[in-house]
Design a protein around this motif. Sequence first.
Motif, PDB file in Angstrom:
ATOM      1  N   TYR A  66      -6.391 -75.926 -16.884  1.00  0.00           N
ATOM      2  CA  TYR A  66      -5.182 -75.185 -17.240  1.00  0.00           C
ATOM      3  C   TYR A  66      -4.820 -74.290 -16.062  1.00  0.00           C
ATOM      4  CZ  TYR A  66      -6.381 -76.525 -22.037  1.00  0.00           C
ATOM      5  OH  TYR A  66      -6.687 -77.238 -23.170  1.00  0.00           O
ATOM      6  N   MET A  67      -3.544 -74.324 -15.682  1.00  0.00           N
ATOM      7  CA  MET A  67      -3.062 -73.483 -14.593  1.00  0.00           C
ATOM      8  C   MET A  67      -2.198 -72.373 -15.169  1.00  0.00           C
ATOM      9  SD  MET A  67      -2.718 -72.851 -11.297  1.00  0.00           S
ATOM     10  CE  MET A  67      -3.163 -74.359 -10.445  1.00  0.00           C
ATOM     11  N   VAL A  68      -2.595 -71.115 -14.915  1.00  0.00           N
ATOM     12  CA  VAL A  68      -1.828 -69.961 -15.378  1.00  0.00           C
ATOM     13  C   VAL A  68      -1.396 -69.149 -14.160  1.00  0.00           C
ATOM     14  CG1 VAL A  68      -2.979 -69.901 -17.626  1.00  0.00           C
ATOM     15  CG2 VAL A  68      -3.956 -68.623 -15.710  1.00  0.00           C
ATOM     16  N   GLU A  69      -0.738 -68.012 -14.428  1.00  0.00           N
ATOM     17  CA  GLU A  69      -0.161 -67.269 -13.303  1.00  0.00           C
ATOM     18  C   GLU A  69      -0.978 -66.076 -12.847  1.00  0.00           C
ATOM     19  OE1 GLU A  69       4.307 -67.137 -12.833  1.00  0.00           O
ATOM     20  OE2 GLU A  69       4.146 -67.223 -15.008  1.00  0.00           O
ATOM     21  N   GLY A  70      -1.647 -65.375 -13.764  1.00  0.00           N
ATOM     22  CA  GLY A  70      -2.229 -64.094 -13.384  1.00  0.00           C
ATOM     23  C   GLY A  70      -3.711 -63.938 -13.673  1.00  0.00           C
ATOM     24  N   TYR A  71      -4.275 -62.856 -13.091  1.00  0.00           N
ATOM     25  CA  TYR A  71      -5.687 -62.545 -13.288  1.00  0.00           C
ATOM     26  C   TYR A  71      -6.052 -62.407 -14.764  1.00  0.00           C
ATOM     27  CZ  TYR A  71      -5.283 -60.970  -8.367  1.00  0.00           C
ATOM     28  OH  TYR A  71      -5.052 -60.884  -7.028  1.00  0.00           O
ATOM     29  N   THR A  72      -5.292 -61.575 -15.476  1.00  0.00           N
ATOM     30  CA  THR A  72      -5.660 -61.297 -16.870  1.00  0.00           C
ATOM     31  C   THR A  72      -5.467 -62.515 -17.770  1.00  0.00           C
ATOM     32  OG1 THR A  72      -3.450 -60.342 -17.232  1.00  0.00           O
ATOM     33  CG2 THR A  72      -5.237 -58.820 -16.690  1.00  0.00           C
ATOM     34  N   ASP A  73      -4.574 -63.444 -17.385  1.00  0.00           N
ATOM     35  CA  ASP A  73      -4.447 -64.696 -18.138  1.00  0.00           C
ATOM     36  C   ASP A  73      -5.771 -65.469 -18.082  1.00  0.00           C
ATOM     37  OD1 ASP A  73      -1.745 -64.204 -18.663  1.00  0.00           O
ATOM     38  OD2 ASP A  73      -1.103 -65.181 -16.818  1.00  0.00           O
ATOM     39  N   VAL A  74      -6.321 -65.572 -16.882  1.00  0.00           N
ATOM     40  CA  VAL A  74      -7.601 -66.274 -16.712  1.00  0.00           C
ATOM     41  C   VAL A  74      -8.699 -65.567 -17.503  1.00  0.00           C
ATOM     42  CG1 VAL A  74      -9.411 -66.869 -15.041  1.00  0.00           C
ATOM     43  CG2 VAL A  74      -7.008 -67.199 -14.448  1.00  0.00           C
ATOM     44  N   ILE A  75      -8.786 -64.258 -17.343  1.00  0.00           N
ATOM     45  CA  ILE A  75      -9.867 -63.485 -17.962  1.00  0.00           C
ATOM     46  C   ILE A  75      -9.798 -63.560 -19.480  1.00  0.00           C
ATOM     47  CG2 ILE A  75     -10.705 -61.120 -18.286  1.00  0.00           C
ATOM     48  CD1 ILE A  75      -9.932 -60.660 -15.299  1.00  0.00           C
ATOM     49  N   SER A  76      -8.610 -63.414 -20.053  1.00  0.00           N
ATOM     50  CA  SER A  76      -8.465 -63.448 -21.512  1.00  0.00           C
ATOM     51  C   SER A  76      -8.790 -64.822 -22.079  1.00  0.00           C
ATOM     52  CB  SER A  76      -7.048 -63.037 -21.916  1.00  0.00           C
ATOM     53  OG  SER A  76      -6.838 -61.669 -21.653  1.00  0.00           O
ATOM     54  N   MET A  77      -8.427 -65.880 -21.346  1.00  0.00           N
ATOM     55  CA  MET A  77      -8.752 -67.216 -21.838  1.00  0.00           C
ATOM     56  C   MET A  77     -10.258 -67.462 -21.802  1.00  0.00           C
ATOM     57  SD  MET A  77      -5.551 -69.577 -20.489  1.00  0.00           S
ATOM     58  CE  MET A  77      -6.188 -71.077 -21.251  1.00  0.00           C
ATOM     59  N   HIS A  78     -10.934 -66.968 -20.798  1.00  0.00           N
ATOM     60  CA  HIS A  78     -12.399 -67.062 -20.781  1.00  0.00           C
ATOM     61  C   HIS A  78     -12.982 -66.317 -21.974  1.00  0.00           C
ATOM     62  CE1 HIS A  78     -14.085 -68.888 -17.033  1.00  0.00           C
ATOM     63  NE2 HIS A  78     -12.813 -68.835 -16.672  1.00  0.00           N
ATOM     64  N   GLN A  79     -12.464 -65.122 -22.225  1.00  0.00           N
ATOM     65  CA  GLN A  79     -12.975 -64.332 -23.348  1.00  0.00           C
ATOM     66  C   GLN A  79     -12.697 -65.024 -24.675  1.00  0.00           C
ATOM     67  OE1 GLN A  79     -13.092 -60.019 -23.059  1.00  0.00           O
ATOM     68  NE2 GLN A  79     -11.817 -59.883 -24.895  1.00  0.00           N
ATOM     69  N   CYS A  80     -11.601 -65.743 -24.736  1.00  0.00           N
ATOM     70  CA  CYS A  80     -11.248 -66.507 -25.934  1.00  0.00           C
ATOM     71  C   CYS A  80     -12.177 -67.713 -26.117  1.00  0.00           C
ATOM     72  CB  CYS A  80      -9.792 -66.960 -25.808  1.00  0.00           C
ATOM     73  SG  CYS A  80      -9.233 -68.150 -27.017  1.00  0.00           S
ATOM     74  N   GLY A  81     -12.780 -68.169 -25.009  1.00  0.00           N
ATOM     75  CA  GLY A  81     -13.676 -69.318 -25.088  1.00  0.00           C
ATOM     76  C   GLY A  81     -13.191 -70.532 -24.313  1.00  0.00           C
ATOM     77  N   ILE A  82     -12.065 -70.384 -23.610  1.00  0.00           N
ATOM     78  CA  ILE A  82     -11.528 -71.479 -22.790  1.00  0.00           C
ATOM     79  C   ILE A  82     -11.810 -71.148 -21.330  1.00  0.00           C
ATOM     80  CG2 ILE A  82      -9.452 -72.731 -22.101  1.00  0.00           C
ATOM     81  CD1 ILE A  82      -8.291 -72.060 -24.857  1.00  0.00           C
ATOM     82  N   GLU A  83     -12.699 -71.914 -20.704  1.00  0.00           N
ATOM     83  CA  GLU A  83     -13.163 -71.577 -19.362  1.00  0.00           C
ATOM     84  C   GLU A  83     -12.563 -72.454 -18.260  1.00  0.00           C
ATOM     85  OE1 GLU A  83     -17.429 -71.713 -19.597  1.00  0.00           O
ATOM     86  OE2 GLU A  83     -17.532 -69.669 -20.401  1.00  0.00           O
ATOM     87  N   ASN A  84     -11.965 -73.578 -18.611  1.00  0.00           N
ATOM     88  CA  ASN A  84     -11.414 -74.484 -17.584  1.00  0.00           C
ATOM     89  C   ASN A  84     -10.004 -74.054 -17.200  1.00  0.00           C
ATOM     90  OD1 ASN A  84     -10.886 -75.268 -20.308  1.00  0.00           O
ATOM     91  ND2 ASN A  84     -10.114 -77.242 -19.626  1.00  0.00           N
ATOM     92  N   VAL A  85      -9.904 -72.842 -16.644  1.00  0.00           N
ATOM     93  CA  VAL A  85      -8.607 -72.257 -16.337  1.00  0.00           C
ATOM     94  C   VAL A  85      -8.662 -71.538 -14.994  1.00  0.00           C
ATOM     95  CG1 VAL A  85      -9.223 -70.222 -17.710  1.00  0.00           C
ATOM     96  CG2 VAL A  85      -6.834 -70.644 -17.138  1.00  0.00           C
ATOM     97  N   VAL A  86      -7.586 -71.682 -14.204  1.00  0.00           N
ATOM     98  CA  VAL A  86      -7.463 -70.990 -12.922  1.00  0.00           C
ATOM     99  C   VAL A  86      -6.044 -70.443 -12.802  1.00  0.00           C
ATOM    100  CG1 VAL A  86      -9.187 -72.416 -11.748  1.00  0.00           C
ATOM    101  CG2 VAL A  86      -6.773 -73.103 -11.699  1.00  0.00           C
ATOM    102  N   ALA A  87      -5.854 -69.545 -11.849  1.00  0.00           N
ATOM    103  CA  ALA A  87      -4.519 -68.981 -11.611  1.00  0.00           C
ATOM    104  C   ALA A  87      -4.155 -69.123 -10.142  1.00  0.00           C
ATOM    105  CB  ALA A  87      -4.486 -67.508 -12.014  1.00  0.00           C
ATOM    106  N   ASN A  88      -2.869 -69.408  -9.892  1.00  0.00           N
ATOM    107  CA  ASN A  88      -2.393 -69.410  -8.508  1.00  0.00           C
ATOM    108  C   ASN A  88      -1.749 -68.082  -8.141  1.00  0.00           C
ATOM    109  OD1 ASN A  88      -0.265 -69.969 -10.280  1.00  0.00           O
ATOM    110  ND2 ASN A  88       0.919 -71.016  -8.701  1.00  0.00           N
TER     111      ASN A  88
END
Length: 672
Positions: A268-290
């Motif tokens: 999953y490609m998101v835009e910001g730091y907190t998008d990545v961090i919140s998704m990890h906290q939610c349990g979704i770890e396959n996420v990066v941000a540009n």
Amino acid sequence: MIDRATIERIKDTADIVDVVSDFVSLKKVGINYRGLCPFHDDHTPSFYVSPTRRTCHCFVCGEGGDCVGFIMKHEQMTYGDALHWLARKYNIEIQETELSDEQKKEQSERDSMFIVNEWAANYFKDILHNDVDGRAIGLQYFRSRGIRDDIMEKFRLGFCLNDRHAMTQEALKKGYKEEFLLKVGLSYHIENAKTNLPFDRFNGRAIFPWIGISGKVVAFGGRVLDARTKGLNQKYVNSPDSEIFHKNQELYGIFQAKKAIAKENLVYMVEGYTDVISMHQCGIENVVANSGTALSEHQIHMLHRFTSNIVLLYDGDAAGIKAAMRGTDMLLKEGMNVKVMLLPDGQDPDEFAKKNTAEEFRAYIKENQMDFIAFKTKVLLDGVTDPHERSEAITSIIRSVSMIGNPIAREAYIKDCSARLGFSEQTLTAKMNEEIRSYREEARKEEAREQYRQEMEAHRQEYPSDRGNTSDQSHTPTQTPAPKPTTITPKAAKKKSETASDLLMKVIIQYGNKIIYDNLTDNEGNPVSLTVAELISYSLSEDELQFPEPLYNIMLQEAVEHGREENFNNEAYFTLHPDYDISSHAIKLVSDSLTLSKSFEVKLSIEQLRDKIEHLLYEFRNDYIKEKLVQLRNDIKVTQDHEKLEELLRELQETEKIRTAIAKKIGGSLKA
């Protein structure tokens, strides 16, 4: 220095599949594993990992090696640094003496920059948890965003004090050089300032370290926390580009996400730091941000090592739509399978992750994601009735289809477009082909421009202008055309023919300790035997010959010395050799599919092996004779001494006789 016993322990412990999997998504193929090569722009998996040989090898560009060699090439590390990296990964303790002042001085600039960044990350983290202001301001901010302590630890979040010199002063106090604080962008100078002390770039900001794919801290992002955020267009400040950080080549969260991306075969490609961090906290770890930058080829290649599937996950406002549109064509061009999902009600991934579980989040994505055609159709054509605007929108959609490299996939998308847009497949195909021709023509022109730039650069280096000489203003230098540089592509390199030396050395690596003759007798009538390595060594020494490659002579000597040892394994000995030059050469030789004929890839009988070795020894002598003939003919052309000329002519005649005899042995006439 690391002692040999420790090197061997590291190499014995390191699992080549485990190591490569940290950087490349691998799939099992028979007893081996395969993935996209990380060393060139690979679209079809050509990178093979062999657990039995404990090596990896690309059959297109030729790169590869054992665990140490792979880490050296991939992470641009020295041999010693790669060993340390593996030792840390497998918790192997290395006892080394403290570096001297001279050795510290010799540390590379790149290493020094990483060291400074690592210290800074620990400093910011310590301030966040142990300083009064850090806890009251920084820690309070992160907790107000709902970020748990374990997630703060996972992303190494920190805080920089609201003091313009605190971090810089502490770094200098600890012995870190101002030069490297400035080079990585932690500190900076202000012209005409009252003090010569550098200023802290991130003062008063929450800190988000950028951790590269190998786990090193490459940069930082800092967010303003207080009332200064109001009315600011730029709440975040990032480290400037440096030797170790280029923002368009990094992805925030890639280190924490890489294993999950490979496991899920999706990113999953998101835009910001907190998008990545919140998704990890939610349990979704396959996420990066540009992080707000346009996607680059380098970033896409990095992701493509782990997966071909990407979902652009942006909020549904104008900025999110623009970001999704911006990356689609480039992702398609690089062979990615692209889906797009815009979140509802203006929410961003950070907000959506806080309101949903991982299962709910994934289910929503699965139900609402669109392929790029549906997305562009919705964005560009929804409510559009003007024929001209519709034509431009449809052209944009077909242009995206033309970016897809797979012709079958293109045809399938054309059928889909025809059904969605109400145009015939023939019309859309014709437009697509027009776009493909246009794209290829532009690519050809760009290639020509790049070649011209390279030629001009080569010309400038060979014929530098003497700008400082103004004594004769009327002088006009002769224009010498720039030579065209020779470019060796991976495929061209692959086609390079192997020498008899290479072929003999592969025999030594694979069969060196095998008894090839066991019924011989010495001068006194005692029974003796010969190994393959001993036979080759004896045969070459008879004619006072050596390998032209000095490293091969060392390897042959070691094969002879160790070949009689109990349970000695030639291939393992050389491919895992503590001398990196030897191990890398051995790995290339045993991995290269062109090195030997197919008959070598099957188990050979003793008789077959003897025949092959005899043939290769004749080939080796023939190579030597050809070189000698070239040298003799060159000497004959330039010699002025009559006696010397006669001597050279006699030697040429004798050498040609030898060449003819060897040619008959190896089955045909060979040209010098």
